[in-house]
Scaffold this motif. Structure first.
Motif, short mmCIF file in Angstrom:
data_model
loop_
_atom_site.label_atom_id
_atom_site.label_comp_id
_atom_site.label_asym_id
_atom_site.label_seq_id
_atom_site.Cartn_x
_atom_site.Cartn_y
_atom_site.Cartn_z
N VAL A 109 -100.45 -26.79 -37.23
CA VAL A 109 -100.23 -25.74 -36.23
C VAL A 109 -100.63 -26.25 -34.85
CG1 VAL A 109 -100.98 -23.46 -35.47
CG2 VAL A 109 -100.42 -23.85 -37.88
N ALA A 110 -101.76 -26.93 -34.75
CA ALA A 110 -102.20 -27.47 -33.46
C ALA A 110 -101.24 -28.55 -32.97
CB ALA A 110 -103.62 -28.02 -33.57
N ALA A 111 -100.69 -29.34 -33.87
CA ALA A 111 -99.73 -30.38 -33.48
C ALA A 111 -98.48 -29.76 -32.88
CB ALA A 111 -99.39 -31.27 -34.67
N ALA A 112 -97.97 -28.69 -33.50
CA ALA A 112 -96.78 -28.02 -32.98
C ALA A 112 -97.06 -27.42 -31.60
CB ALA A 112 -96.31 -26.94 -33.95
N ARG A 113 -98.19 -26.74 -31.47
CA ARG A 113 -98.54 -26.12 -30.18
C ARG A 113 -98.74 -27.17 -29.09
NH1 ARG A 113 -102.68 -21.88 -32.65
NH2 ARG A 113 -101.17 -20.28 -33.21
N THR A 114 -99.42 -28.25 -29.45
CA THR A 114 -99.68 -29.31 -28.47
C THR A 114 -98.38 -29.95 -28.02
OG1 THR A 114 -101.86 -29.72 -29.42
CG2 THR A 114 -100.91 -31.47 -28.06
N ALA A 115 -97.50 -30.27 -28.95
CA ALA A 115 -96.21 -30.89 -28.60
C ALA A 115 -95.39 -29.95 -27.72
CB ALA A 115 -95.43 -31.25 -29.86
N TYR A 116 -95.36 -28.67 -28.08
CA TYR A 116 -94.59 -27.70 -27.29
C TYR A 116 -95.14 -27.60 -25.86
CZ TYR A 116 -92.05 -23.50 -25.99
OH TYR A 116 -91.22 -22.63 -25.36
N GLY A 117 -96.45 -27.69 -25.72
CA GLY A 117 -97.08 -27.52 -24.42
C GLY A 117 -97.15 -28.76 -23.55
N LEU A 118 -96.70 -29.90 -24.07
CA LEU A 118 -96.75 -31.12 -23.25
C LEU A 118 -95.91 -30.95 -21.99
CD1 LEU A 118 -96.55 -33.85 -26.03
CD2 LEU A 118 -98.51 -33.32 -24.57
N ASP A 119 -96.32 -31.64 -20.95
CA ASP A 119 -95.74 -31.45 -19.62
C ASP A 119 -94.44 -32.23 -19.45
OD1 ASP A 119 -95.58 -30.41 -17.07
OD2 ASP A 119 -96.84 -31.97 -16.19
N TYR A 120 -93.49 -31.97 -20.34
CA TYR A 120 -92.14 -32.50 -20.22
C TYR A 120 -91.20 -31.30 -20.11
CZ TYR A 120 -94.13 -36.91 -21.85
OH TYR A 120 -94.88 -38.04 -21.98
N GLU A 121 -90.12 -31.45 -19.37
CA GLU A 121 -89.26 -30.32 -19.04
C GLU A 121 -88.42 -29.82 -20.21
OE1 GLU A 121 -86.92 -31.76 -15.79
OE2 GLU A 121 -88.61 -31.76 -14.40
N HIS A 122 -88.07 -28.54 -20.15
CA HIS A 122 -87.10 -27.86 -21.02
C HIS A 122 -87.52 -27.77 -22.49
CE1 HIS A 122 -84.37 -27.66 -17.65
NE2 HIS A 122 -84.53 -28.97 -17.47
N ALA A 123 -88.79 -27.40 -22.73
CA ALA A 123 -89.25 -27.18 -24.10
C ALA A 123 -88.48 -26.04 -24.74
CB ALA A 123 -90.74 -26.88 -24.12
N VAL A 124 -88.03 -26.23 -25.97
CA VAL A 124 -87.29 -25.22 -26.70
C VAL A 124 -88.08 -24.77 -27.94
CG1 VAL A 124 -85.18 -24.76 -28.02
CG2 VAL A 124 -85.06 -26.03 -25.87
N CYS A 125 -88.51 -25.72 -28.76
CA CYS A 125 -89.29 -25.42 -29.96
C CYS A 125 -89.95 -26.71 -30.44
CB CYS A 125 -88.42 -24.80 -31.06
SG CYS A 125 -86.91 -25.70 -31.45
N ALA A 126 -90.93 -26.56 -31.33
CA ALA A 126 -91.64 -27.74 -31.83
C ALA A 126 -92.11 -27.51 -33.25
CB ALA A 126 -92.83 -28.07 -30.93
N ALA A 127 -92.24 -28.62 -33.98
CA ALA A 127 -92.77 -28.60 -35.34
C ALA A 127 -93.94 -29.56 -35.42
CB ALA A 127 -91.68 -29.03 -36.33
N GLY A 128 -94.92 -29.22 -36.23
CA GLY A 128 -96.06 -30.11 -36.47
C GLY A 128 -96.24 -30.30 -37.96
N VAL A 129 -96.78 -31.44 -38.34
CA VAL A 129 -97.09 -31.72 -39.75
C VAL A 129 -98.47 -32.33 -39.85
CG1 VAL A 129 -94.69 -32.03 -40.46
CG2 VAL A 129 -96.01 -34.01 -39.72
#
Length: 197
Positions: free
Chosen positions: A161-181
């Motif tokens: 869960v933290a991996a998905a949230r962290t990836a989604y919140g990274l400062d790169y443009e146009h985030a849509v969705c993220a998955a973590g494992v």
């Protein structure tokens, strides 16, 4: 900066993020116990683009050598299938990426992928001009644009869960969705972060 779709792969933890200017109305959904799928949201415009929907995470290897495969397209399935048949992670990545090659779209979009297990990570990309596959002992990022060569990347979450949230919140443009494992000794966990918009 816009780097497109990307994976972050390390031992035990990994993430995949959809970043898109062209098809932002997508989400990740869980399908059963072993698959996460990217697909259009209910309000998305219809499209026949073959690169919009795909499995982005698959659990592979069974209990004997459990791992998670992450990636930005249809290559995730053959990587997982090869791993299930006993291929080493490096070979499963290299063979599937080479066979499917980069996406034949207007941008020659690379395919990015990774395999996460409890002891190591493997990251790969196939571009128009190269196939790169590396074993990593610390998190590495590779993306479809700009960051198209695997490089060490500071990424410290220790749950899916933290991996998905962290990836989604990274400062790169146009985030849509993220998955973590997260791949542990006895279990594998998923995390999903979809846009609230």
């Amino acid at each position: 900066m816009y780097i497109g779709r990307f994976v972050v792969v390390g031992p035990k933890v990994g993430a995949y993020r959809v970043s898109s200017r062209s098809f932002p109305n997508r989400e990740i959904v869980r399908r059963g116990d072993e698959t996460l799928t990217v697909g259009p949201t209910d309000d998305a415009e219809p499209t026949d683009n073959p690169y919009v929907s795909y499995n982005c995470v698959r659990i592979a290897g069974g209990d004997r050598r459990r791992a998670a495969v992450l990636g930005n397209g249809s290559h995730v399935d053959p990587i997982a299938e090869k791993y299930d048949r006993g291929y080493p992670a490096r070979d499963a990545l290299a063979e599937a990426l080479l066979a499917l090659d980069y996406e034949k779209d207007d941008y020659d979009t690379p395919r990015v992928a990774g395999v996460v297990d409890g002891n190591a990570g493997y990251v790969g990309i196939v571009r128009r001009d190269a196939l790169l596959v590396r074993e990593v002992d610390e998190p590495h990022l590779v993306a479809t644009y700009e960051e198209d060569e695997p490089r060490p990347f500071e990424f410290e979450p220790n749950t899916a869960v933290a991996a998905a949230r962290t990836a989604y919140g990274l400062d790169y443009e146009h985030a849509v969705c993220a998955a973590g494992v997260h791949v542990g000794d006895d279990s594998t966990g998923f995390g999903i972060e979809n846009s609230d918009e």
